[in-house]
Scaffold this active site. Structure first.
Site, mmCIF file in Angstrom:
data_model
loop_
_atom_site.group_PDB
_atom_site.id
_atom_site.type_symbol
_atom_site.label_atom_id
_atom_site.label_comp_id
_atom_site.label_asym_id
_atom_site.label_seq_id
_atom_site.Cartn_x
_atom_site.Cartn_y
_atom_site.Cartn_z
ATOM 1 N N SER A 1 45.767 35.712 38.616
ATOM 2 C CA SER A 1 44.513 35.108 39.052
ATOM 3 C C SER A 1 43.383 35.938 38.481
ATOM 4 O O SER A 1 43.567 37.115 38.128
ATOM 5 C CB SER A 1 44.437 35.106 40.586
ATOM 6 O OG SER A 1 43.134 34.804 41.033
ATOM 7 N N TYR B 1 45.005 39.702 48.502
ATOM 8 C CA TYR B 1 45.169 38.809 47.349
ATOM 9 C C TYR B 1 44.822 39.533 46.047
ATOM 10 O O TYR B 1 45.547 39.446 45.053
ATOM 11 C CB TYR B 1 44.288 37.575 47.526
ATOM 12 C CG TYR B 1 44.617 36.450 46.566
ATOM 13 C CD1 TYR B 1 45.778 35.702 46.745
ATOM 14 C CD2 TYR B 1 43.778 36.123 45.510
ATOM 15 C CE1 TYR B 1 46.095 34.659 45.879
ATOM 16 C CE2 TYR B 1 44.080 35.082 44.648
ATOM 17 C CZ TYR B 1 45.240 34.353 44.832
ATOM 18 O OH TYR B 1 45.553 33.327 43.972
#
Length: 291
Positions: free
Chosen positions: A143, A156
């Site tokens: 990501s 995350y």
């Protein structure tokens, strides 16, 4: 295999395993592979693939990336039916967010086991096969959060940064066996990933859901950019313009990046947006500096 005219990798008749391939980015990558003539095995958490989801001809196995046993079963299936693998796409993942003092340790363990160790398990399972055949490609979905680390996303950010670090390590470690490694780093895009959010920091997760559902791009656009990067054999694939701006700001205009992140932290402390529009702020400041 590469096309000698374009120097792009061809997936025609390639043997490919895609995890998390029943929805979102994974499903769109599966469709692109099938359209090019690849043989595809999808692994996902469902006991059976949702009816009508996968293109005709795609094979399916239940594969929870937290399960060493199911990874071994997938390897045996590949050995038995294909006698090798050309492309491994470690795409399965979940979303999480939250402030460091709110996110529970159970939530940390959950996301680490899926988003980071799930990728590790895939790489460990199939690297011996790729080494033996002296070639192949590993694609890991990370990501932009693995490269650009905004406040209130510690868990995350950490796991996605870990996927980037793992991928870079393997890029060098496996190159003597002609194994290509690619890591995909999209920013927010419309997907069902928001449905996987869980945790105690409800306010932060509401903001994340809002950013995902209102993102300007969907999985089709992100998959097209990711697929082009895979075929070109790129290492880091940034799939969208705002991601490139944010990452390049960190690389080439670090004071702008640092100042933006600090302001974001102050905004958060005062009850402002949980995940502020960092890219827009970076764009504005970089434009001012260029005048």
């Amino acid at each position: 295999m590469r096309n000698s005219r374009t120097n792009l990798r061809s997936y025609a008749d390639a043997r490919a395993l895609v995890t998390g391939g029943c929805s979102g980015l994974g499903l769109e990558l599966v469709k692109l592979l099938v359209a090019e003539g690849a043989r595809v095995l999808v692994g996902d958490v469902h006991e059976e693939a949702p009816a009508g989801t996968l293109p005709l001809g795609v094979q399916y196995r239940q594969l929870d990336v937290r399960s060493d046993e199911q990874w071994d079963e997938a390897r045996v299936w590949v050995e038995t039916h294909w006698q090798g693998l050309d492309l491994l796409v470690n795409n399965a993942g979940v979303a999480a967010g939250g402030r460091i003092d709110v996110t529970s340790m159970d939530d940390w363990k959950w996301i680490v086991d899926i988003n980071l160790l799930g990728v590790v398990r895939g790489c460990r399972t199939f690297t011996p096969m790729l080494k033996e055949q002296r070639g192949g490609q590993i694609v890991n979905t990370a990501s932009l959060a693995g490269l650009v680390h905004s406040p209130a996303m510690a868990s995350y950010n950490s796991v996605k940064a870990g996927v980037v670090a793992l991928s870079e390590t393997l890029l060098h470690e496996l190159s003597p066996w002609n194994i290509v490694v690619t890591v995909i780093c999209p920013s927010f895009f419309r997907t069902n990933l928001a449905s996987s959010l869980q945790g105690k920091d409800v306010e932060m997760e509401e903001t994340a859901v809002d950013l995902i559902t209102k993102a300007p791009r969907g999985a089709v656009e992100v998959a097209a950019a990711a697929y082009a990067g895979m075929k070109a054999g790129k290492f880091i694939v940034l799939t969208d313009p705002d991601g490139r701006i944010a990452y390049n700001s960190k690389r080439f205009s670090r004071p702008v990046y640092t100042a933006t992140m600090k302001r974001a932290g102050k905004s958060l402390a005062k009850g402002g947006p949980a995940i502020p529009p960092l890219v827009a702020k970076m764009q504005a400041r970089m434009a001012q500096r260029s005048k």
